[in-house]
Design an enzyme around this catalytic site. Structure first.
Site, mmCIF file in Angstrom:
data_model
loop_
_atom_site.group_PDB
_atom_site.id
_atom_site.type_symbol
_atom_site.label_atom_id
_atom_site.label_comp_id
_atom_site.label_asym_id
_atom_site.label_seq_id
_atom_site.Cartn_x
_atom_site.Cartn_y
_atom_site.Cartn_z
ATOM 1 N N CYS A 2 0.995 -1.039 -0.151
ATOM 2 C CA CYS A 2 -0.446 0.107 0.526
ATOM 3 C C CYS A 2 0.959 1.359 -0.378
ATOM 4 C CB CYS A 2 -0.850 0.065 1.527
ATOM 5 S SG CYS A 2 -1.488 -1.527 1.750
ATOM 6 N N ARG A 27 1.664 1.848 -6.153
ATOM 7 C CA ARG A 27 1.879 0.365 -4.615
ATOM 8 C C ARG A 27 1.095 0.032 -4.501
ATOM 9 N NH1 ARG A 27 6.225 0.818 -1.581
ATOM 10 N NH2 ARG A 27 5.667 0.095 0.100
ATOM 11 N N TRP A 74 -4.028 -1.195 -1.380
ATOM 12 C CA TRP A 74 -4.009 -2.865 -2.389
ATOM 13 C C TRP A 74 -4.034 -3.878 -1.268
ATOM 14 C CZ3 TRP A 74 -1.590 -7.960 -2.305
ATOM 15 C CH2 TRP A 74 -1.772 -8.547 -2.950
ATOM 16 N N ASN A 100 0.794 0.061 6.148
ATOM 17 C CA ASN A 100 0.589 -1.228 5.267
ATOM 18 C C ASN A 100 1.221 -2.665 5.853
ATOM 19 O OD1 ASN A 100 1.712 -2.116 2.753
ATOM 20 N ND2 ASN A 100 3.366 -0.806 2.802
ATOM 21 N N GLY A 101 0.923 -3.922 5.689
ATOM 22 C CA GLY A 101 0.963 -4.611 5.485
ATOM 23 C C GLY A 101 0.041 -5.854 6.072
ATOM 24 N N GLU A 489 10.140 -13.886 -19.139
ATOM 25 C CA GLU A 489 9.898 -12.323 -18.661
ATOM 26 C C GLU A 489 8.664 -11.882 -19.725
ATOM 27 O OE1 GLU A 489 9.955 -10.858 -16.623
ATOM 28 O OE2 GLU A 489 10.265 -8.959 -17.292
ATOM 29 N N LYS A 493 5.137 -10.609 -19.045
ATOM 30 C CA LYS A 493 4.772 -8.773 -19.114
ATOM 31 C C LYS A 493 4.020 -9.109 -20.031
ATOM 32 C CE LYS A 493 7.314 -6.812 -18.008
ATOM 33 N NZ LYS A 493 7.647 -7.428 -16.812
ATOM 34 N N GLU A 496 1.116 -9.796 -17.233
ATOM 35 C CA GLU A 496 0.826 -8.643 -16.096
ATOM 36 C C GLU A 496 -0.200 -7.392 -16.631
ATOM 37 O OE1 GLU A 496 3.995 -7.748 -13.931
ATOM 38 O OE2 GLU A 496 5.188 -7.447 -15.458
ATOM 39 N N HIS A 512 7.335 -31.552 -25.900
ATOM 40 C CA HIS A 512 6.887 -31.869 -24.491
ATOM 41 C C HIS A 512 5.213 -31.660 -23.759
ATOM 42 C CE1 HIS A 512 10.607 -34.558 -24.640
ATOM 43 N NE2 HIS A 512 11.034 -33.036 -24.991
ATOM 44 N N LYS A 611 3.565 -2.774 -7.786
ATOM 45 C CA LYS A 611 4.298 -2.358 -8.105
ATOM 46 C C LYS A 611 5.939 -2.635 -6.642
ATOM 47 C CE LYS A 611 8.312 -0.489 -10.348
ATOM 48 N NZ LYS A 611 8.328 -2.053 -11.379
HETATM 49 C C1 AGP Z 1 7.788 -7.341 -13.219
HETATM 50 O O1 AGP Z 1 6.910 -6.664 -14.189
HETATM 51 C C2 AGP Z 1 6.046 -7.382 -11.788
HETATM 52 N N1 AGP Z 1 5.798 -6.652 -11.849
HETATM 53 C C3 AGP Z 1 7.040 -8.641 -10.500
HETATM 54 O O2 AGP Z 1 7.368 -9.272 -10.874
HETATM 55 C C4 AGP Z 1 8.585 -7.870 -9.982
HETATM 56 O O3 AGP Z 1 9.089 -8.195 -11.227
HETATM 57 C C5 AGP Z 1 8.510 -9.426 -8.561
HETATM 58 O O4 AGP Z 1 7.150 -8.318 -7.760
HETATM 59 C C6 AGP Z 1 9.739 -8.674 -8.128
HETATM 60 O O5 AGP Z 1 9.708 -7.333 -8.186
HETATM 61 P P1 AGP Z 1 11.181 -6.735 -7.319
HETATM 62 O O6 AGP Z 1 12.604 -6.948 -7.991
HETATM 63 O O7 AGP Z 1 11.182 -5.565 -6.456
HETATM 64 O O8 AGP Z 1 11.674 -7.352 -5.784
#
Ligand code: AGP
Length: 616
Positions: A2, A27, A74, A100-101, A489, A493, A496, A512, A611
């Protein structure tokens, strides 16, 4: 994950807090709210939805008062509703709190508070914390000297398990905010006659560059005149004031449609910054300022173990290839969340690395703590100076790419690949890589910004491909060796930010099982490098083609693909194998971005995401 903002000063708190919340929305953006001190009570405006909605629909901006707190949520405990939005007030109205937590023992505390007559308006663990502070506050005798309010917060926090970053106000203390952290980041901004509190510097940078990073177990007491820091056991802590190095415009769109677009296109400059000052005088190896480990100890290391999550984990897989290829050192890569509980047998000469853009990912932080508990050195590769992971590691390497606001990691990811390539060079030249190979490798790394710049010129063509493929619901991303993690990756992308199902596999692995997915409705994105793997990858492409699967090939310039094999060909420059993963990543960043735009997705704030994942 958050966003938290607090303000005490001479200005109207509501406008400053709301502006800060907007800069923290990446966040978490399920709901937003503010609470402002109003002479013994609180004016609260909060609702589900974005900060924008709070600023437009409700009188939030009209609330006067110079002390307040604000929050973007969040959701963890309790759905996305107005009632579950923070700030929460205690049922006696004396305490306002944002959090936050995750409070792990909230259920037992709630049961206890119910027997004491406290009532609850929400399903959140945060409201339980708020009422517990109120309970201790009303029980606490007027402490001599120390603030009764401060002591009530300390006493409460000694009774909770879990993680928190909190900001609390008490109606009886009109110009005070108490804040505390355990596992969730909090930063104090020390301005001119004002104090700001935030989850990260993006909310503070517009008002001051002087910051104090709160550490786990510390309690911050802010008043109109000053601030003090102490432990939960009331021991004083001498604050260290740092200076933020980046500027406000680093966290602004500067004419781009989205932060993700901006951060994709600023990669050449960002990667220059990652490399700056990191080549030796003789140009044959890399150098790092903050590893805090001697060359002798590094030489003795016989295994490296990387811990990370998400895109950072993909970067570790590429780094594994490069270190094993160029330094001949065995590398293990683990999901941080798995490593914590695997209890795997480990050697004595293992060096651990964490990779984390934010430096706040709780799984990675906890995995680092687990490795250090076992007596291992842990070095951190991350992008945020002063972050929890950076401060607790034994040393590390900063990425220096500036704030990454888009939830989908782009420049931070390619920067992690570049740091991995620098590390492979550094370790390789300590072992069997000779001088001339080292010089060639350094030249390849120095050419990365230009290679990325040239690849970005493909954007208009990739945008057209994205329009033609945006309607599909399933994709495979296929690559081999160091391009397999890039396939992972690319799939992440796309998932997400466009919400399209996508999976990454080693190209040969798709026969496979995953090949069963192939039809005209399931395109495949292939990474096709020239060299030893070319024919093998072409064979896999032909197996897909034989089943009417559409193919988007991301191929290096010299590959001679059989006519008609690929439906779309994206030509990337030929380059040294150590930098190929970086160059190959750019097209899949662009492809996923343009597909998401075509589908009108919320590119910078995709649904369900945030994020920085600071809750388990
Ligand atoms: C990446 O596009 C994602 N948003 C997510 O997987 C991110 O890489 C992951 O949460 C790790 O975050 P960090 O690098 O801040 O630890």
């Amino acid at each position: 994950m958050c966003g938290i903002v607090g303000y005490i000063g001479k200005q109207k708190a509501s406008a400053i807090i709301l502006e800060g919340l907007k800069r923290l929305e990446y966040r978490g953006y399920d709901s937003a709210g503010i609470a402002i001190q109003q002479g013994g009570r609180f004016e609260v405006a909060k609702k589900a939805g974005r900060v924008e909605g709070l600023m437009k629909g409700t009188p939030a901006l009209k609330i006067t008062g110079t002390t307040g707190i604000g929050h973007t949520r969040w959701a963890t405990h309790g759905g996305v509703t107005d009632a579950n939005a923070h700030p929460h007030l205690s049922s006696d109205g004396r305490i306002a709190l944002i959090h936050n937590g995750v409070i792990e023992n909230y259920a037992g505390i709630k049961k206890f508070l119910l027997t004491k007559g406290y009532t609850f308006q929400s399903e959140t663990d945060t409201e339980v914390l708020c009422n517990l502070i109120a309970y201790h506050y009303q029980k606490e005798p007027a402490a001599q000297g120390e603030s009764r309010f401060l002591e009530a917060v300390r006493k409460t926090l000694r009774h909770v398990d879990g993680t928190y970053g909190i900001a609390v106000m008490c109606g009886d203390c009109p110009a005070e905010i108490v804040s505390a952290r355990k596992g969730s980041p909090l930063i104090l901004g020390v301005g001119d006659g004002e104090l700001m509190l935030a989850s990260d510097v993006a909310a503070i940078i517009s008002r001051t560059q002087n910051v104090v990073y709160l550490k786990d177990g510390e309690v911050l007491h802010m008043t109109a005149q000053n601030f003090s820091i102490s432990t939960l056991d009331s021991e004083d802590v001498s604050p260290v004031v740092d200076k933020i190095t980046w500027k406000i415009e680093d966290s602004e769109l500067n004419g781009h449609a989205h932060f993700m677009e901006k951060e994709i296109f600023e990669q050449p400059a960002a990667l220059e910054n990652t490399m700056r000052g990191r080549f030796s005088e003789d140009g044959s190896t890399a150098q790092f300022g903050g590893l805090n480990i001697s060359a002798v100890d590094l030489r003795q290391t016989d295994r490296l173990h990387f811990l990370a999550c998400g895109s950072a984990w993909h970067a570790c897989l590429v780094t594994e290839h490069l270190i094993e290829r160029f330094a001949r050192v065995p590398v293990e890569v683990d999901y941080a969340s798995e490593f914590r509980y695997r209890n795997m047998p480990l050697g004595n000469s293992t060096l651990f690395f964490t990779v984390s853009q934010s430096g706040e990912t709780i799984d990675t932080l906890a995995a680092m703590r687990e490795a250090r508990r076992k007596g291992y050195k842990v070095l951190a590769i991350n992008n945020v100076v002063g972050s929890s992971i950076a401060r607790e590691a034994d040393g590390g390497i900063y990425q220096h790419v500036g704030p990454e606001i888009g939830v989908a990691s782009t420049k931070a990811f390619t920067s992690q690949l570049l740091v991995g390539a620098l590390l492979a060079l550094y370790l390789g030249r300590m072992r069997d890589m000779n001088f001339s190979d080292g010089v060639e490798y350094v030249q390849a790394l120095k050419g990365v910004p230009d290679l990325v710049r040239r690849t970005l010129e493909l954007a208009p063509a990739i945008k057209e491909i994205a329009k033609r493929y945006a309607h599909y619901h399933d994709f495979l991303f296929l690559g081999r060796l160091s391009l397999f993690p890039v396939a992972l990756e690319g799939a992440l992308k796309l998932k997400e930010i466009s919400y399209i199902h996508a999976e990454g596999y080693p190209a040969a692995e798709m026969k496979h099982g995953p090949i069963a997915l192939i039809s005209e409705q399931c395109p495949s994105v292939f990474f096709v490098p020239s060299g030893e793997m070319f024919n093998k990858v072409v064979s896999s492409m032909q197996e897909i083609k034989a089943r009417k699967g559409k193919i988007i090939a991301i191929a290096t310039a010299h590959c001679e693909l059989p006519a008609g094999l690929a439906d779309e060909v994206i030509r990337i420059p030929e380059c040294h194998e150590a930098v190929l993963p970086i160059v190959a990543t750019v097209p899949v960043q662009l492809l996923s971005y343009y597909i998401a735009v075509e589908l009108k997705r919320d590119v910078d704030k995709p649904r369900n995401l945030a994020k920085s994942v600071t809750v388990e």
